[in-house]
Motif scaffolding. Structure first.
Motif, short mmCIF file in Angstrom:
data_model
loop_
_atom_site.label_atom_id
_atom_site.label_comp_id
_atom_site.label_asym_id
_atom_site.label_seq_id
_atom_site.Cartn_x
_atom_site.Cartn_y
_atom_site.Cartn_z
N MET A 185 0.97 -0.90 -0.03
CA MET A 185 0.22 -0.24 0.08
C MET A 185 0.13 1.49 -0.33
O MET A 185 0.09 2.42 -0.42
CB MET A 185 -1.04 -0.07 1.12
N HIS A 186 2.02 0.99 1.05
CA HIS A 186 2.83 2.48 0.57
C HIS A 186 3.70 2.28 -1.06
O HIS A 186 3.89 3.61 -1.37
CB HIS A 186 4.42 2.22 1.71
N PRO A 246 -0.35 3.22 -3.84
CA PRO A 246 -1.52 3.68 -2.81
C PRO A 246 -3.19 3.52 -3.15
O PRO A 246 -3.87 3.40 -2.78
CB PRO A 246 -1.16 5.28 -3.56
N ASN A 247 -3.26 3.26 -4.83
CA ASN A 247 -4.41 2.85 -5.13
C ASN A 247 -4.68 1.49 -5.64
O ASN A 247 -5.99 0.90 -6.12
CB ASN A 247 -4.65 3.50 -6.53
N SER A 292 2.58 8.38 4.72
CA SER A 292 2.59 8.07 3.31
C SER A 292 1.49 7.02 2.83
O SER A 292 1.20 6.93 1.48
CB SER A 292 4.04 8.21 2.59
N ILE A 293 1.08 6.61 3.78
CA ILE A 293 0.07 5.40 3.14
C ILE A 293 -1.53 5.92 3.55
O ILE A 293 -2.03 6.55 4.56
CB ILE A 293 -0.13 4.50 4.16
N ALA A 294 -1.95 6.27 2.22
CA ALA A 294 -3.33 6.56 2.06
C ALA A 294 -4.65 6.49 2.23
O ALA A 294 -5.60 6.85 2.50
CB ALA A 294 -3.58 7.85 0.46
N THR A 295 -3.93 4.71 2.04
CA THR A 295 -5.48 3.38 1.71
C THR A 295 -6.08 3.54 3.12
O THR A 295 -5.39 3.49 4.32
CB THR A 295 -5.25 2.65 2.03
#
Length: 313
Positions: A135-136, A139-140, A247-250
């Protein structure tokens, strides 16, 4: 034993194989949603160290009942996937980037073809650790993630971490990364008793796994090598480093086990607090393997899962 009737049985599991980028084979399986349910997309299930697809038969059934198409794999070096060393009971890896690559191949070759929408993920321990790495990097790749007792920092359990790191470094210089970590050679799961294990308070579910391993002994794994341990330490240092979680947006839910004797729950709380869209819940009386715990623990976990995932699927 089960909180709800299983919708699949062990005989219904029909694994197949895909090749990783280095040609090593990975054992995978997919399961359609239960008949009559409303489709909610794909849920990728990622296991912890030593685990395998069959161990999650109950969890897969519960996800299918919730309307999910389930996709899962055995990590390289365990279950029915290619083993790294001649001794198949040793858990070994050169670098955790090999796990990253396998998850991304699984996503590209299997998961991507199952739906037009990104999947959600349910991941445990080492599987949750690898998921965070991916995920890092991407991100999508996932809509949302639920992590059970993620491996972020290991508990000392009576040994000095600096001494262990020193052993890892020394044996690496000597080319002996494939040697057993002290005490692991004796931990063949077929010789263990319920009193020996540190991961669940539920004897019936633990014995179910033992029965599967007795019937399919090639699925079993004993413990790690010094090479695996050094790779794990290095990866845990990376994940817990400043700025990594930020920085992990999920959107991510971390569920900690209050009685965990394998990984550090404090690290999970710390990490979740740094996630931009993170949430932390804890089950005080749960041992490490929350999804293999007693009905009371599992019922609370599924309530947390359902409330969180309802926002995304």
């Amino acid at each position: 034993m089960s909180a709800a009737p299983d919708t699949i049985k062990l005989d219904d599991i029909r694994p197949r194989f895909i090749a990783g980028r280095d040609g090593k084979f990975l054992r995978i399986a997919t399961f359609d949603p239960a008949p009559g349910t409303v489709s909610r997309g794909v849920c990728v299930v990622l296991h912890g160290q030593t685990e395998f697809i069959e161990k999650y038969v109950e969890v897969i059934g519960e996800l299918r009942q919730r309307g999910f198409l389930v996709a899962t794999l055995d990590w390289r070096g365990q279950g029915g996937s290619a083993r790294a060393l001649a001794n198949p009971l040793k858990a070994h890896i050169g670098d955790f980037s090999q796990y990253d690559s396998d998850l991304r191949v699984f996503h590209e070759k299997v998961v991507h073809n199952l739906s037009d929408h990104p999947p959600i993920a349910l991941a445990h321990s080492m599987g949750a650790h690898i998921l965070l790495r991916v995920m890092h990097q991407a991100p999508n790749a996932f809509r949302a993630a639920v992590l059970s007792a993620p491996m972020l920092r290991a508990l000392k359990r009576g040994y000095d971490v600096r001494l262990a790191r020193g052993y890892c470094f020394m044996l690496d210089l000597l080319g002996r990364q494939g040697d057993w970590v002290l005490g692991m050679k004796e931990r063949d799961p077929l010789r263990m008793t319920f009193a020996d294990q540190l991961v669940s308070s539920d004897r019936a579910r633990w014995e179910r796994t033992q029965t599967i391993l007795a019937q399919h002994p090639t699925l079993r794994l004993a413990g790690p090598t010094w090479g695996w341990l050094e790779a794990a330490y290095h990866s845990m240092d990376t994940i817990m480093s400043p700025g990594y979680a930020d920085s992990i947006a999920t959107p991510t839910l971390i569920v900690g086990a209050g009685r965990d004797r394998i990984v550090d729950v404090a690290a999970e709380r710390e990490f979740a607090a740094r996630l931009p869209t993170g949430q932390y819940e804890e089950i005080p009386d749960a041992e490490h393997e929350i999804l293999m715990e007693n009905n009371s623990v599992r019922m609370r976990f599924w309530r947390m899962f359902d409330a969180f995932v309802a926002r995304f699927a």
